[in-house]
Design a protein around this motif. Structure first.
Motif, PDB file in Angstrom:
ATOM      1  N   GLY A 211      44.062  42.939  51.721  1.00 14.00           N
ATOM      2  CA  GLY A 211      43.850  41.516  51.537  1.00 14.00           C
ATOM      3  C   GLY A 211      44.184  41.041  50.136  1.00 14.00           C
ATOM      4  O   GLY A 211      44.877  41.709  49.357  1.00 14.00           O
ATOM      5  N   PRO A 212      43.679  39.885  49.760  1.00 10.55           N
ATOM      6  CA  PRO A 212      44.053  39.295  48.462  1.00 10.55           C
ATOM      7  C   PRO A 212      43.512  40.043  47.258  1.00 10.55           C
ATOM      8  O   PRO A 212      43.987  39.822  46.138  1.00 10.55           O
ATOM      9  CB  PRO A 212      43.459  37.883  48.542  1.00 10.55           C
ATOM     10  N   LEU A 213      42.524  40.918  47.432  1.00 13.32           N
ATOM     11  CA  LEU A 213      41.993  41.695  46.317  1.00 13.32           C
ATOM     12  C   LEU A 213      42.690  43.038  46.159  1.00 13.32           C
ATOM     13  O   LEU A 213      42.328  43.815  45.264  1.00 13.32           O
ATOM     14  CB  LEU A 213      40.484  41.925  46.494  1.00 13.32           C
ATOM     15  N   ALA A 214      43.677  43.320  47.001  1.00 15.13           N
ATOM     16  CA  ALA A 214      44.384  44.600  46.926  1.00 15.13           C
ATOM     17  C   ALA A 214      45.318  44.597  45.728  1.00 15.13           C
ATOM     18  O   ALA A 214      45.961  43.591  45.416  1.00 15.13           O
ATOM     19  CB  ALA A 214      45.165  44.854  48.212  1.00 15.13           C
ATOM     20  N   GLY A 215      45.382  45.733  45.058  1.00 14.32           N
ATOM     21  CA  GLY A 215      46.267  45.867  43.914  1.00 14.32           C
ATOM     22  C   GLY A 215      47.714  45.939  44.335  1.00 14.32           C
ATOM     23  O   GLY A 215      48.042  46.089  45.521  1.00 14.32           O
ATOM     24  N   LEU A 278      27.398  40.541  48.078  1.00 10.33           N
ATOM     25  CA  LEU A 278      27.736  39.391  48.914  1.00 10.33           C
ATOM     26  C   LEU A 278      28.885  38.571  48.334  1.00 10.33           C
ATOM     27  O   LEU A 278      29.572  37.856  49.073  1.00 10.33           O
ATOM     28  CB  LEU A 278      26.505  38.498  49.084  1.00 10.33           C
ATOM     29  N   ALA A 279      29.092  38.669  47.012  1.00  9.77           N
ATOM     30  CA  ALA A 279      30.143  37.887  46.358  1.00  9.77           C
ATOM     31  C   ALA A 279      31.540  38.448  46.589  1.00  9.77           C
ATOM     32  O   ALA A 279      32.522  37.831  46.134  1.00  9.77           O
ATOM     33  CB  ALA A 279      29.876  37.806  44.856  1.00  9.77           C
ATOM     34  N   CYS A 280      31.670  39.572  47.285  1.00  5.98           N
ATOM     35  CA  CYS A 280      33.004  40.091  47.593  1.00  5.98           C
ATOM     36  C   CYS A 280      33.797  39.102  48.449  1.00  5.98           C
ATOM     37  O   CYS A 280      35.012  38.925  48.249  1.00  5.98           O
ATOM     38  CB  CYS A 280      32.884  41.432  48.320  1.00  5.98           C
ATOM     39  N   ALA A 281      33.129  38.464  49.393  1.00 11.36           N
ATOM     40  CA  ALA A 281      33.822  37.499  50.250  1.00 11.36           C
ATOM     41  C   ALA A 281      34.301  36.271  49.466  1.00 11.36           C
ATOM     42  O   ALA A 281      35.471  35.885  49.565  1.00 11.36           O
ATOM     43  CB  ALA A 281      32.926  37.091  51.418  1.00 11.36           C
ATOM     44  N   PRO A 282      33.443  35.612  48.663  1.00  9.63           N
ATOM     45  CA  PRO A 282      33.970  34.498  47.865  1.00  9.63           C
ATOM     46  C   PRO A 282      35.070  34.912  46.898  1.00  9.63           C
ATOM     47  O   PRO A 282      36.013  34.149  46.666  1.00  9.63           O
ATOM     48  CB  PRO A 282      32.729  33.989  47.116  1.00  9.63           C
ATOM     49  N   ALA A 283      34.976  36.109  46.342  1.00  7.76           N
ATOM     50  CA  ALA A 283      36.025  36.572  45.429  1.00  7.76           C
ATOM     51  C   ALA A 283      37.360  36.705  46.153  1.00  7.76           C
ATOM     52  O   ALA A 283      38.417  36.322  45.618  1.00  7.76           O
ATOM     53  CB  ALA A 283      35.623  37.908  44.798  1.00  7.76           C
ATOM     54  N   GLY A 350      29.885  39.060  36.978  1.00  7.96           N
ATOM     55  CA  GLY A 350      30.736  38.617  38.075  1.00  7.96           C
ATOM     56  C   GLY A 350      32.027  37.976  37.590  1.00  7.96           C
ATOM     57  O   GLY A 350      33.107  38.218  38.143  1.00  7.96           O
ATOM     58  N   ALA A 351      31.928  37.161  36.538  1.00 14.36           N
ATOM     59  CA  ALA A 351      33.137  36.548  35.976  1.00 14.36           C
ATOM     60  C   ALA A 351      34.086  37.600  35.424  1.00 14.36           C
ATOM     61  O   ALA A 351      35.309  37.522  35.599  1.00 14.36           O
ATOM     62  CB  ALA A 351      32.744  35.558  34.884  1.00 14.36           C
ATOM     63  N   LEU A 352      33.525  38.612  34.759  1.00 16.93           N
ATOM     64  CA  LEU A 352      34.354  39.686  34.205  1.00 16.93           C
ATOM     65  C   LEU A 352      35.051  40.474  35.307  1.00 16.93           C
ATOM     66  O   LEU A 352      36.260  40.761  35.220  1.00 16.93           O
ATOM     67  CB  LEU A 352      33.476  40.613  33.355  1.00 16.93           C
ATOM     68  N   LEU A 353      34.326  40.821  36.361  1.00 16.31           N
ATOM     69  CA  LEU A 353      34.923  41.605  37.441  1.00 16.31           C
ATOM     70  C   LEU A 353      35.994  40.810  38.192  1.00 16.31           C
ATOM     71  O   LEU A 353      37.026  41.363  38.577  1.00 16.31           O
ATOM     72  CB  LEU A 353      33.828  42.065  38.406  1.00 16.31           C
ATOM     73  N   LEU A 354      35.768  39.521  38.403  1.00 15.88           N
ATOM     74  CA  LEU A 354      36.778  38.723  39.104  1.00 15.88           C
ATOM     75  C   LEU A 354      38.065  38.614  38.292  1.00 15.88           C
ATOM     76  O   LEU A 354      39.167  38.808  38.821  1.00 15.88           O
ATOM     77  CB  LEU A 354      36.231  37.329  39.395  1.00 15.88           C
TER      78      LEU A 354
END
Length: 446
Positions: A211-215, A278-283, A350-354
């Protein structure tokens, strides 16, 4: 003795023959043909001091292949300079053939490290001007028949059910884990916590590989990947156990291992940990919105500056949307679990990880590894200094940590570490994620 001859230059000035024809006799009449040669012979005694130099000069010209006296030197034809744009076109032919407009070529060139300074060596003012020439030189589909390039625009990422479900899985497993910790005691609680951590880790890994979080492809052997993974695990572990451990260290502990209970001797922050899962989905949705919006703006922009101006509000809007979603999740989890939501440090993490994940997805891996490593090192030093201060003569080492904790509590350490790193990454993302090369299909890895 006859009067000396005077030399009169000819109107054409075209060589020794004309000069000899222009010799005038004592009666003012011109001499020509062989008589001109005789006149030249009678002048020779006056040029005797330079005669040896003239003979050696003529001999040297004849031996070296130079021009003979009285003959004009013919300039050799110059070789035509090589066409550097043609060489660049050959190197990036696949990119130029499949591009549907010059902006797509400019994005690909930027991804391969071509800058405005590089374009100046090709006699162009910027990368977009160079891309326009490359686009004009490549024959279009009508000129090449069936072998023409594709005419479809850049593909916009699509929403698929597969990655939607995968991004929901970490939150679902995290909720189950927290419920198991609340309903069990003793040894079953330890087993539930271990099983929950392992399943959440596997689910998060699956969500980051699709998906969109894939490198980007081809990064499995990247040397910074293992470091980034280690720093991320440390930061997540600190969000769960770090505040309780720091409190125990500052008060002379820890005296026991964590039990997983919020009121234990080493309390665990379950509400922030659950909100992060739970924030994985919004990210994922924010990453999708950023990629899709950038591709649309790339297709509708006139040049690279136009795209950058349109991409900056898109990046900041996506970033703010994620922070708003994470804040709502923290408040909901804190209310349901009757636990402090720990908003400042969790929002900073969370901001840093995103930002680190967005940069990694769009071919920038070095800066996230450095920022995550710096934040993890800061938290590790904050835990190590109070322990080192227990050694004889080292009591002063705890002063910086004690000052920070007295000012903002244990949460000030991760908030400062992650917040500073997130701010640095945001500034870096404002320069890199607003370039067309970040969304080009042929982005070059660092």
């Amino acid at each position: 003795m006859s009067e000396p001859f005077s030399s009169v230059p000819s109107a054409s000035g075209a060589g020794d023959a004309d000069g000899a024809a222009g010799l005038a006799g004592p009666n003012g009449r011109r001499r020509s043909g062989s008589r001109a040669v005789d006149a030249g012979a009678s002048v020779a005694p006056q040029a005797e001091p330079n005669d040896s130099w003239s003979v050696s000069s003529r001999t040297r010209n004849r031996d070296s292949g130079g021009p003979e006296p009285g003959k004009r030197r013919v300039a050799a034809p110059r070789r035509g300079a090589a066409d550097p744009v043609k060489a660049l076109l050959h190197r990036h032919r696949e990119l130029c053939e499949r591009a549907v407009d010059p902006l797509e070529i400019a994005a690909g060139l930027e991804a391969h490290g071509v800058t405005d300074r590089t374009a100046a060596r090709f006699r162009h003012r910027d990368v977009f001007s160079l891309a326009e020439e490359l686009y004009a030189r490549v024959p279009r589909g009508g000129e090449r028949g069936q072998q023409g390039p594709r005419t479809e625009p850049l593909p916009v990422p699509r929403v698929r059910a597969g990655w939607i479900l995968l991004t929901l899985l970490p939150g679902a497993l995290g909720t189950a884990t927290v419920a198991g910790l609340r309903l069990t005691h003793g040894q079953p609680r330890l087993l539930a916590a271990t099983a929950g951590l392992l399943t959440v880790a596997v689910a998060t890994r699956a969500a980051l590989r699709c998906g969109p979080l894939a490198g980007p492809p081809g990064t499995h052997a990247c040397p910074t990947k293992n470091g980034t993974r280690a720093w991320t695990l440390w930061l997540l572990g600190y969000a769960l156990l770090g505040d309780g451990l720091l409190n125990a260290v500052m008060t002379g502990g820890p005296d026991a291992l964590p039990t997983g209970a919020p009121d234990g001797p080493w309390p665990t922050a379950t509400a922030p940990a659950l909100a992060l899962t739970l924030a994985c989905a919004p990210a994922a949705w924010c990453a999708h919105l950023l990629s899709a919006g950038a591709r649309r703006r790339l297709a509708g922009s006139r040049d690279l500056e136009d795209f950058t101006a349109a991409a900056k509000p898109l990046l900041l809007g996506t970033y703010a949307l994620f922070l708003g979603a994470l804040t709502a999740l923290l408040l909901v989890c804190g209310t349901v679990l009757h636990a402090p939501p720990a908003c400042p440090q969790t929002l900073a993490l969370g901001a840093l990880l995103l930002l680190a994940r967005l940069l990694t997805v769009h071919h920038h891996r070095h800066a996230p590894a450095v920022a995550l490593g710096a934040a993890a090192a800061t938290e590790a030093v904050a835990l190590a200094l109070p322990l080192a201060a227990r050694l004889p003569g080292c009591a002063a080492l705890v002063a910086p940590v004690r000052t920070l904790v007295n000012a903002g509590g244990e949460a000030a350490v991760p908030a400062l570490a992650c917040g500073t790193a997130a701010l640095a990454l945001l500034l870096h993302a404002g320069r890199t994620l607003t370039q067309a090369s970040a969304y080009a299909p042929t982005g070059a890895p660092e």
